[in-house]
Design an enzyme around this catalytic site. Structure first.
Site, mmCIF file in Angstrom:
data_model
loop_
_atom_site.group_PDB
_atom_site.id
_atom_site.type_symbol
_atom_site.label_atom_id
_atom_site.label_comp_id
_atom_site.label_asym_id
_atom_site.label_seq_id
_atom_site.Cartn_x
_atom_site.Cartn_y
_atom_site.Cartn_z
ATOM 1 N N LYS A 81 0.829 -1.205 0.000
ATOM 2 C CA LYS A 81 0.000 0.000 0.000
ATOM 3 C C LYS A 81 0.860 1.249 0.000
ATOM 4 O O LYS A 81 0.615 2.203 -0.756
ATOM 5 C CB LYS A 81 -0.910 0.012 1.237
ATOM 6 C CG LYS A 81 -1.784 1.246 1.334
ATOM 7 C CD LYS A 81 -2.415 1.447 2.697
ATOM 8 C CE LYS A 81 -1.500 2.199 3.625
ATOM 9 N NZ LYS A 81 -2.207 2.801 4.774
ATOM 10 N N ASN A 82 1.884 1.272 0.853
ATOM 11 C CA ASN A 82 2.695 2.482 1.013
ATOM 12 C C ASN A 82 3.623 2.742 -0.164
ATOM 13 O O ASN A 82 4.261 3.795 -0.225
ATOM 14 C CB ASN A 82 3.486 2.412 2.316
ATOM 15 C CG ASN A 82 2.595 2.520 3.533
ATOM 16 O OD1 ASN A 82 1.498 3.078 3.468
ATOM 17 N ND2 ASN A 82 3.043 1.975 4.656
ATOM 18 N N CYS B 163 -5.067 8.007 9.981
ATOM 19 C CA CYS B 163 -5.066 7.421 11.320
ATOM 20 C C CYS B 163 -4.609 8.436 12.356
ATOM 21 O O CYS B 163 -3.654 9.187 12.125
ATOM 22 C CB CYS B 163 -4.132 6.200 11.363
ATOM 23 S SG CYS B 163 -4.868 4.691 10.736
ATOM 24 N N ARG C 182 1.666 14.506 12.470
ATOM 25 C CA ARG C 182 2.449 14.280 11.253
ATOM 26 C C ARG C 182 2.300 15.534 10.394
ATOM 27 O O ARG C 182 1.622 15.541 9.371
ATOM 28 C CB ARG C 182 1.947 13.038 10.523
ATOM 29 C CG ARG C 182 2.215 11.765 11.295
ATOM 30 C CD ARG C 182 1.786 10.533 10.549
ATOM 31 N NE ARG C 182 0.343 10.409 10.515
ATOM 32 C CZ ARG C 182 -0.309 9.440 9.868
ATOM 33 N NH1 ARG C 182 0.378 8.534 9.202
ATOM 34 N NH2 ARG C 182 -1.619 9.372 9.878
ATOM 35 N N VAL D 133 2.719 18.714 7.857
ATOM 36 C CA VAL D 133 3.144 18.744 6.457
ATOM 37 C C VAL D 133 4.196 19.814 6.222
ATOM 38 O O VAL D 133 4.524 20.116 5.080
ATOM 39 C CB VAL D 133 1.933 18.977 5.532
ATOM 40 C CG1 VAL D 133 0.931 17.837 5.659
ATOM 41 C CG2 VAL D 133 1.264 20.322 5.832
ATOM 42 N N LEU E 276 7.352 19.742 6.485
ATOM 43 C CA LEU E 276 8.529 19.276 5.741
ATOM 44 C C LEU E 276 8.249 19.234 4.247
ATOM 45 O O LEU E 276 9.133 19.526 3.433
ATOM 46 C CB LEU E 276 8.958 17.892 6.241
ATOM 47 C CG LEU E 276 9.454 17.826 7.689
ATOM 48 C CD1 LEU E 276 9.781 16.395 8.070
ATOM 49 C CD2 LEU E 276 10.684 18.712 7.866
ATOM 50 N N ASP F 48 5.189 0.605 12.184
ATOM 51 C CA ASP F 48 3.996 -0.075 11.687
ATOM 52 C C ASP F 48 3.918 -1.536 12.121
ATOM 53 O O ASP F 48 2.931 -2.217 11.834
ATOM 54 C CB ASP F 48 3.931 0.004 10.155
ATOM 55 C CG ASP F 48 3.345 1.320 9.679
ATOM 56 O OD1 ASP F 48 2.861 2.099 10.523
ATOM 57 O OD2 ASP F 48 3.375 1.584 8.466
ATOM 58 N N VAL G 176 8.777 6.989 17.045
ATOM 59 C CA VAL G 176 8.373 7.621 15.786
ATOM 60 C C VAL G 176 7.103 8.455 15.953
ATOM 61 O O VAL G 176 7.051 9.620 15.565
ATOM 62 C CB VAL G 176 8.191 6.563 14.682
ATOM 63 C CG1 VAL G 176 7.760 7.222 13.375
ATOM 64 C CG2 VAL G 176 9.495 5.785 14.483
ATOM 65 N N ARG H 261 -8.201 -0.387 5.158
ATOM 66 C CA ARG H 261 -7.295 0.609 4.580
ATOM 67 C C ARG H 261 -5.950 0.006 4.197
ATOM 68 O O ARG H 261 -5.276 0.526 3.300
ATOM 69 C CB ARG H 261 -7.060 1.758 5.561
ATOM 70 C CG ARG H 261 -8.277 2.623 5.849
ATOM 71 C CD ARG H 261 -7.911 3.804 6.749
ATOM 72 N NE ARG H 261 -6.730 4.466 6.226
ATOM 73 C CZ ARG H 261 -5.575 4.580 6.895
ATOM 74 N NH1 ARG H 261 -5.442 4.082 8.104
ATOM 75 N NH2 ARG H 261 -4.556 5.178 6.343
#
Length: 421
Positions: free
Chosen positions: A22-23, A117, A122, A124, A126, A308, A330, A400
């Site tokens: 997926k990633n 999620c 996280r 944005v 960057l 993950d 993380v 997902r």
């Protein structure tokens, strides 16, 4: 409301084939917006996140169709829309990666802030910092952001990443492919999905080198063409099934897995007592008697232990003999599954970003809620070794990121079924 019912019924046995990652698929789908021609992608997993990205591409006027169950054809030659629909952005964070391709190809991009999620901050920033280094003008409003390239297009530049963010690295890579001159991304993310994106971009005529290392170099070109590409196997899905087999004391052959992508997991599975055999045809055979030993893990950016996999491995630790320890470095909000595992009899104590787990002889079935994608997988795995029946709710999270999860588990002998209330 849908839920997954799991009944512990002994060891898993058999063979399972891992789907495409997926990633890797999501940013590669976004990168297809850069091509002036037809793109064909093989081994695309059938997931709700993928369907959202397909909707995003169609909203931008790309032509998208399935040629078969896991092959997509995309023609973005007529893409002329620079604003991504807010409702789609709110449903999936990864949709933000269309911003780089749109900015590079069409000169501007407008979008709302992404969802996804709830596992921690996280930001944005960057991504936006990288666009600015290429000459883009950024305009931020509450809940929305716009980027506009200077007259004549983006210019190559040097981007230093304060943190090796996967999404930001991907977005900046894609933006730089059509920029004038060379772009250098320093302290870039090193994940296999970054390498897969670079390989796809290069098939379309881009000039990207260094992917998989701390420094990525992109020499801008005038135009990208169509290409055919096969998505790499999903390392997170693979490690989930390896952990499941070890927990249940089974013997499972996991096919279509690249061992080098999951070395930290293989090492830890060996530490807890599982036996692993790597084959010459991209498969791993895991064997376990179910009597597992405690261990310690610390999540880190690739090539460290993946965040993950933290929830799934914690599920294993709940039945391992002794005291295990987890340090999550993380994401700051990735222990939400602890409360749910505790409902099943797990003995877990958290302190900030650390958790101590004392193994129990047997978990007990309970009604639990999937708080995010990987937490959902962890709860299903816990149900496989629990006494009685476990019901996992909020299973849309699982949809997902896991392609036919229950079907694959049933193929290994698990008593797993989905119901609607």
């Amino acid at each position: 409301m849908e839920y997954i019912r799991v009944r512990g019924n002994g060891p898993l046995h058999g063979t399972v084939t891992i789907s495409g990652a997926k990633n890797a698929a999501l940013p590669i789908l976004a990168a297809s917006l850069l091509a002036d021609g037809e793109v064909v992608l093989d081994q695309v997993p059938r997931l709700s996140d993928i369907e959202i990205m397909v909707e995003v591409l169609k909203a931008l006027h790309a032509e998208v169709e399935y040629l078969d169950d896991e092959t997509l054809r995309i023609d973005a030659s007529k893409v002329d829309v620079t604003e991504t629909p807010g409702d789609l952005m709110n449903r999936m964070r990864a949709s933000f990666v269309v911003m780089g391709p749109l900015l590079s190809r069409l000169g501007e991009a407008h979008t709302s802030m992404p969802g996804g999620c709830n596992i921690g901050e996280r930001p944005v920033d960057l991504h936006l910092k990288g666009f600015q280094a290429l000459g883009a003008e950024i305009d931020e409003e509450p809940g929305a952001v716009s980027a506009k390239a200077p007259q004549g297009g983006l210019k190559g530049g040097r981007v230093y990443m304060d943190f090796p963010s996967v999404g930001a690295t991907q977005n900046i890579m894609m933006a730089a492919t059509l920029a004038d001159g060379e772009t250098i991304i320093e302290n870039a993310a090193k994940e296999p999905e970054i390498v897969d994106l670079a390989n796809f971009l290069n098939k379309m005529g881009a000039r990207v080198r260094g992917a998989g290392t701390s420094n990525i170099y992109i020499e801008g070109v005038k135009k990208l063409h169509g290409a055919k590409h096969t998505i790499i196997p999903d390392r997170i899905e693979a490690l989930t099934f390896l952990i499941a087999a070890a927990m249940t004391g089974g013997e499972v052959r996991v096919e279509n897995v690249l061992s080098d992508h999951i070395r930290p997991i293989l090492a830890k599975l060996g530490e807890v007592g599982a036996s692993l055999e790597e084959t010459d045809d991209d498969a791993i055979i895991v064997r376990s008697n179910g009597r597992l030993k405690a261990t310690k893990i610390r999540t880190l950016p690739y090539p460290g232990f993946p965040t993950d996999a933290q929830a799934q491995f914690m599920a294993l630790m709940t039945i391992a003999q002794g005291q295990s320890h987890v340090e999550e470095t993380v994401f700051e909000n990735r222990f939400m599954h602890v409360k749910e595992l505790s409902r099943m009899g797990a003995l877990i104590v958290t302190d900030g970003n650390q958790a101590s787990i004392r193994g129990v002889d047997r978990l007990k079935g309970a009604k639990v809620n999937a708080t995010d994608l990987r937490a959902g997988a962890a709860l299903v795995l816990a149900g496989l070794v629990a006494e009685g029946e476990t019901q996992v709710f909020n299973v849309f999270h699982l949809d997902r990121g896991y392609d036919r999860f229950e079907e694959k588990l049933r193929g290994l002998g698990a008593d797993v079924e989905r119901f609607s209330e």
